[in-house]
Design a protein around this motif. Structure first.
Motif, mmCIF file in Angstrom:
data_model
loop_
_atom_site.group_PDB
_atom_site.id
_atom_site.type_symbol
_atom_site.label_atom_id
_atom_site.label_comp_id
_atom_site.label_asym_id
_atom_site.label_seq_id
_atom_site.Cartn_x
_atom_site.Cartn_y
_atom_site.Cartn_z
ATOM 1 N N PRO A 164 0.793 -1.231 0.000
ATOM 2 C CA PRO A 164 0.000 0.000 0.000
ATOM 3 C C PRO A 164 0.820 1.272 0.000
ATOM 4 O O PRO A 164 0.408 2.268 -0.573
ATOM 5 N N ASP A 165 2.025 1.250 0.627
ATOM 6 C CA ASP A 165 2.779 2.487 0.744
ATOM 7 C C ASP A 165 3.566 2.839 -0.510
ATOM 8 O O ASP A 165 4.257 3.842 -0.537
ATOM 9 N N THR A 166 3.471 2.021 -1.544
ATOM 10 C CA THR A 166 4.188 2.354 -2.774
ATOM 11 C C THR A 166 3.418 3.319 -3.658
ATOM 12 O O THR A 166 3.988 3.930 -4.551
ATOM 13 N N GLY A 167 2.110 3.429 -3.439
ATOM 14 C CA GLY A 167 1.289 4.248 -4.324
ATOM 15 C C GLY A 167 0.897 3.541 -5.598
ATOM 16 O O GLY A 167 0.324 4.148 -6.501
ATOM 17 N N VAL A 168 1.215 2.240 -5.694
ATOM 18 C CA VAL A 168 0.862 1.443 -6.869
ATOM 19 C C VAL A 168 -0.100 0.347 -6.438
ATOM 20 O O VAL A 168 0.200 -0.434 -5.542
ATOM 21 N N HIS A 169 -1.294 0.293 -7.061
ATOM 22 C CA HIS A 169 -2.315 -0.685 -6.699
ATOM 23 C C HIS A 169 -2.764 -1.432 -7.949
ATOM 24 O O HIS A 169 -2.989 -0.828 -9.000
ATOM 25 N N LEU A 170 -2.918 -2.737 -7.797
ATOM 26 C CA LEU A 170 -3.270 -3.575 -8.941
ATOM 27 C C LEU A 170 -4.681 -4.130 -8.841
ATOM 28 O O LEU A 170 -5.440 -4.071 -9.807
ATOM 29 N N ASP A 171 -5.053 -4.687 -7.693
ATOM 30 C CA ASP A 171 -6.361 -5.319 -7.547
ATOM 31 C C ASP A 171 -7.425 -4.380 -7.000
ATOM 32 O O ASP A 171 -8.603 -4.578 -7.224
ATOM 33 N N ASP A 172 -6.997 -3.376 -6.236
ATOM 34 C CA ASP A 172 -7.958 -2.467 -5.601
ATOM 35 C C ASP A 172 -7.886 -1.082 -6.247
ATOM 36 O O ASP A 172 -7.684 -0.085 -5.589
ATOM 37 N N VAL A 173 -8.064 -1.051 -7.559
ATOM 38 C CA VAL A 173 -7.976 0.212 -8.300
ATOM 39 C C VAL A 173 -9.257 1.009 -8.080
ATOM 40 O O VAL A 173 -10.343 0.580 -8.486
ATOM 41 N N THR A 174 -9.115 2.152 -7.424
ATOM 42 C CA THR A 174 -10.280 3.002 -7.162
ATOM 43 C C THR A 174 -10.215 4.327 -7.910
ATOM 44 O O THR A 174 -11.225 4.993 -8.089
ATOM 45 N N ALA A 175 -9.030 4.726 -8.321
ATOM 46 C CA ALA A 175 -8.877 5.999 -9.027
ATOM 47 C C ALA A 175 -9.598 5.944 -10.377
ATOM 48 O O ALA A 175 -9.661 4.900 -11.025
ATOM 49 N N THR A 176 -10.148 7.062 -10.777
ATOM 50 C CA THR A 176 -10.833 7.145 -12.074
ATOM 51 C C THR A 176 -10.160 8.137 -13.021
ATOM 52 O O THR A 176 -10.288 8.007 -14.235
ATOM 53 N N ALA A 177 -9.436 9.115 -12.457
ATOM 54 C CA ALA A 177 -8.840 10.155 -13.297
ATOM 55 C C ALA A 177 -7.536 9.667 -13.915
ATOM 56 O O ALA A 177 -6.702 9.056 -13.245
ATOM 57 N N PRO A 178 -7.321 9.941 -15.202
ATOM 58 C CA PRO A 178 -6.036 9.604 -15.826
ATOM 59 C C PRO A 178 -4.970 10.600 -15.386
ATOM 60 O O PRO A 178 -5.292 11.674 -14.858
ATOM 61 N N PRO A 179 -3.712 10.286 -15.594
ATOM 62 C CA PRO A 179 -2.662 11.243 -15.247
ATOM 63 C C PRO A 179 -2.782 12.500 -16.095
ATOM 64 O O PRO A 179 -3.254 12.449 -17.239
ATOM 65 N N PRO A 180 -2.367 13.642 -15.564
ATOM 66 C CA PRO A 180 -2.360 14.870 -16.368
ATOM 67 C C PRO A 180 -1.246 14.810 -17.398
ATOM 68 O O PRO A 180 -0.368 13.943 -17.346
ATOM 69 N N GLY A 181 -1.257 15.751 -18.317
ATOM 70 C CA GLY A 181 -0.205 15.807 -19.317
ATOM 71 C C GLY A 181 -0.446 16.922 -20.301
ATOM 72 O O GLY A 181 -1.487 17.586 -20.276
ATOM 73 N N PRO A 182 0.507 17.174 -21.192
ATOM 74 C CA PRO A 182 0.348 18.253 -22.171
ATOM 75 C C PRO A 182 -0.784 17.949 -23.149
ATOM 76 O O PRO A 182 -1.080 16.786 -23.436
ATOM 77 N N ARG A 183 -1.411 19.005 -23.671
ATOM 78 C CA ARG A 183 -2.518 18.854 -24.616
ATOM 79 C C ARG A 183 -2.097 19.116 -26.050
ATOM 80 O O ARG A 183 -2.943 19.269 -26.926
ATOM 81 N N LEU A 184 -0.824 19.151 -26.295
ATOM 82 C CA LEU A 184 -0.326 19.386 -27.645
ATOM 83 C C LEU A 184 -0.708 18.235 -28.561
ATOM 84 O O LEU A 184 -0.914 17.106 -28.102
ATOM 85 N N PRO A 185 -0.815 18.474 -29.869
ATOM 86 C CA PRO A 185 -1.117 17.380 -30.807
ATOM 87 C C PRO A 185 -0.083 16.260 -30.693
ATOM 88 O O PRO A 185 1.082 16.507 -30.361
ATOM 89 N N ARG A 186 -0.498 15.042 -31.006
ATOM 90 C CA ARG A 186 0.373 13.873 -30.875
ATOM 91 C C ARG A 186 1.674 14.043 -31.656
ATOM 92 O O ARG A 186 2.751 13.689 -31.175
ATOM 93 N N ILE A 187 1.597 14.588 -32.858
ATOM 94 C CA ILE A 187 2.799 14.736 -33.669
ATOM 95 C C ILE A 187 3.784 15.697 -33.021
ATOM 96 O O ILE A 187 5.007 15.495 -33.048
ATOM 97 N N VAL A 188 3.258 16.769 -32.400
ATOM 98 C CA VAL A 188 4.132 17.736 -31.726
ATOM 99 C C VAL A 188 4.781 17.090 -30.502
ATOM 100 O O VAL A 188 5.983 17.247 -30.256
ATOM 101 N N GLN A 189 3.977 16.351 -29.721
ATOM 102 C CA GLN A 189 4.535 15.662 -28.557
ATOM 103 C C GLN A 189 5.606 14.657 -28.978
ATOM 104 O O GLN A 189 6.638 14.509 -28.309
ATOM 105 N N THR A 190 5.364 13.974 -30.092
ATOM 106 C CA THR A 190 6.337 12.994 -30.581
ATOM 107 C C THR A 190 7.653 13.660 -30.944
ATOM 108 O O THR A 190 8.734 13.171 -30.594
ATOM 109 N N LEU A 191 7.578 14.797 -31.618
ATOM 110 C CA LEU A 191 8.789 15.509 -32.005
ATOM 111 C C LEU A 191 9.540 16.046 -30.798
ATOM 112 O O LEU A 191 10.770 15.955 -30.718
ATOM 113 N N LEU A 192 8.808 16.609 -29.844
ATOM 114 C CA LEU A 192 9.452 17.123 -28.634
ATOM 115 C C LEU A 192 10.095 16.005 -27.826
ATOM 116 O O LEU A 192 11.215 16.129 -27.347
ATOM 117 N N TYR A 193 9.358 14.903 -27.708
ATOM 118 C CA TYR A 193 9.887 13.774 -26.962
ATOM 119 C C TYR A 193 11.093 13.165 -27.681
ATOM 120 O O TYR A 193 12.104 12.822 -27.053
#
Length: 368
Positions: A12-41
């Protein structure tokens, strides 16, 4: 923390859960188009990733080609849980699928679970301590032959180190003797190592493989189907901390998991970030200073230095790489004094999935 093959939740103290997944929100991230993110990355990840971490936190999402949605991880506890998590949940082989055109589908890098474990067990004897000791003399011979050809003045050391590394792989790992076969394999391996971002695009677009550089790549893939030493190893490890060859490793989750309070859907990639952890002042004091003494004595805390990945997928060749690096560096220093050719540090740049010195690690060498 879970063991390989288990389906129980991570501690539990790792912050990683496999069987008891309760979170619904995805991680945040940039909203740039996929092609732009690909080039930057692809071209600026060393600078862009820390900026995204400062804005979004230790868990953030990218949308890049050809992987789709991938989640960067910069928290050491999260990363430890992923590395130690069940192999049937965190698929490294799927995470490395971008390498399939070059490595082939049977590569140990591209398999998972039982298939991977069988292949790894077959390969491990070639990289254990006894085997490595047997390789030392040949690596020393190859390194000496390379360095004996150097002349005083400027040298692009990345190019020369790559040459001796490839020669070591061919002679030690592949066991190929001098002759036409070695010459052919040497050229094929060099061309595969030199692939760039444009080449990667063609790897996953069969229609492009009929033209130009992509046709050449397809042809290549078809054809290729005591103390001085401990200190040197510390120097090598510190160089790998500052300039890891890969900036992150990848796992594809086979079912929904929760990391840091965010839901990661099945099929998404999670990418423990080597660079962000190894450059983090929370783990390494004055992280951008070159201090080999960090790796003498007990060394950094577990999980804060992992240029070879971690868990059951840690690079099989890690010991060989460290041995070779220390031996080659020793052979260079026995013959030359080395200085950088400029006062400003050389930045890193992305080349395919690796990071390389932007100017070829240019040095000035003078005889001892």
């Amino acid at each position: 923390m879970t063991t390989t093959g288990s389906t129980a939740s991570a501690a539990p103290d790792t912050g990683v859960h496999l069987d008891d997944v309760t979170a619904t929100a995805p991680p945040p991230g940039p909203r740039l188009p996929r092609i732009v993110q690909t080039l930057l990355y692809g071209s600026y990840r060393e600078h862009w990733m820390p900026r995204l971490r400062r804005r979004h936190g230790d868990v953030f999402r990218l949308r890049v080609f050809p992987d789709g949605d991938v989640v960067q991880l910069a928290n050491v506890e999260h990363i430890r849980a992923v590395f130690g998590g069940p192999a049937d949940v965190f698929h490294a082989g799927e995470g490395n699928v971008i390498l399939k055109p070059a490595m082939g589908r049977h590569s140990v890098l591209l398999t998972d679970e039982d298939v991977h474990l069988r292949a790894r067990k077959l390969l491990m004897p070639a990289f254990n301590g006894a085997a490595l000791r047997g390789y030392r003399d040949l690596i020393t011979e190859l390194a000496g032959a390379e360095v004996d050809g150097w002349r005083p003045g400027p040298v692009r050391s990345h190019e020369r180190m790559q040459a001796v590394t490839l020669e070591s792989i061919l002679r030690v790992v592949f066991g190929v003797a001098e002759g036409p076969r070695l010459d052919r394999l040497r050229e094929l391996l060099r061309r595969i190592v030199d692939i760039g971002p444009v080449d990667l695009l063609g790897w996953h677009q069969p229609k492009l493989q009929r033209f130009g550089v992509w046709k050449r790549d397809a042809e290549v893939r078809a054809a290729a189907d005591d103390h001085d030493e401990k200190h040197l190893e510390a120097v090598v490890k510190e160089a790998m901390r500052l300039h890891p060859v890969i900036s992150e490793v990848a796992r594809v989750v086979t079912r929904d998991v929760e990391i840091g309070g965010h839901r990661i859907p099945a099929g998404h990639g999670v990418m423990p970030s080597i660079t962000m952890v190894q450059h983090d002042p929370a783990h390494h004091d004055d992280p951008h200073a070159f201090r080999p003494e960090r790796f003498t004595g007990s060394g950094p805390a577990t999980g804060t230095w992992f240029p070879f990945g971690g868990g059951v997928r840690r690079c099989l060749g890690a010991g060989f790489s460290l041995l070779e690096s220390a031996v080659v560096l020793g052979e260079v220093l026995r013959r030359f004094r080395i200085t950088p050719d400029r006062t400003r540090p050389e930045r890193a740049k992305a080349r395919n999935i690796t990071m390389v010195p932007a100017r070829g690690a240019r040095l000035v060498i003078t005889p001892r």
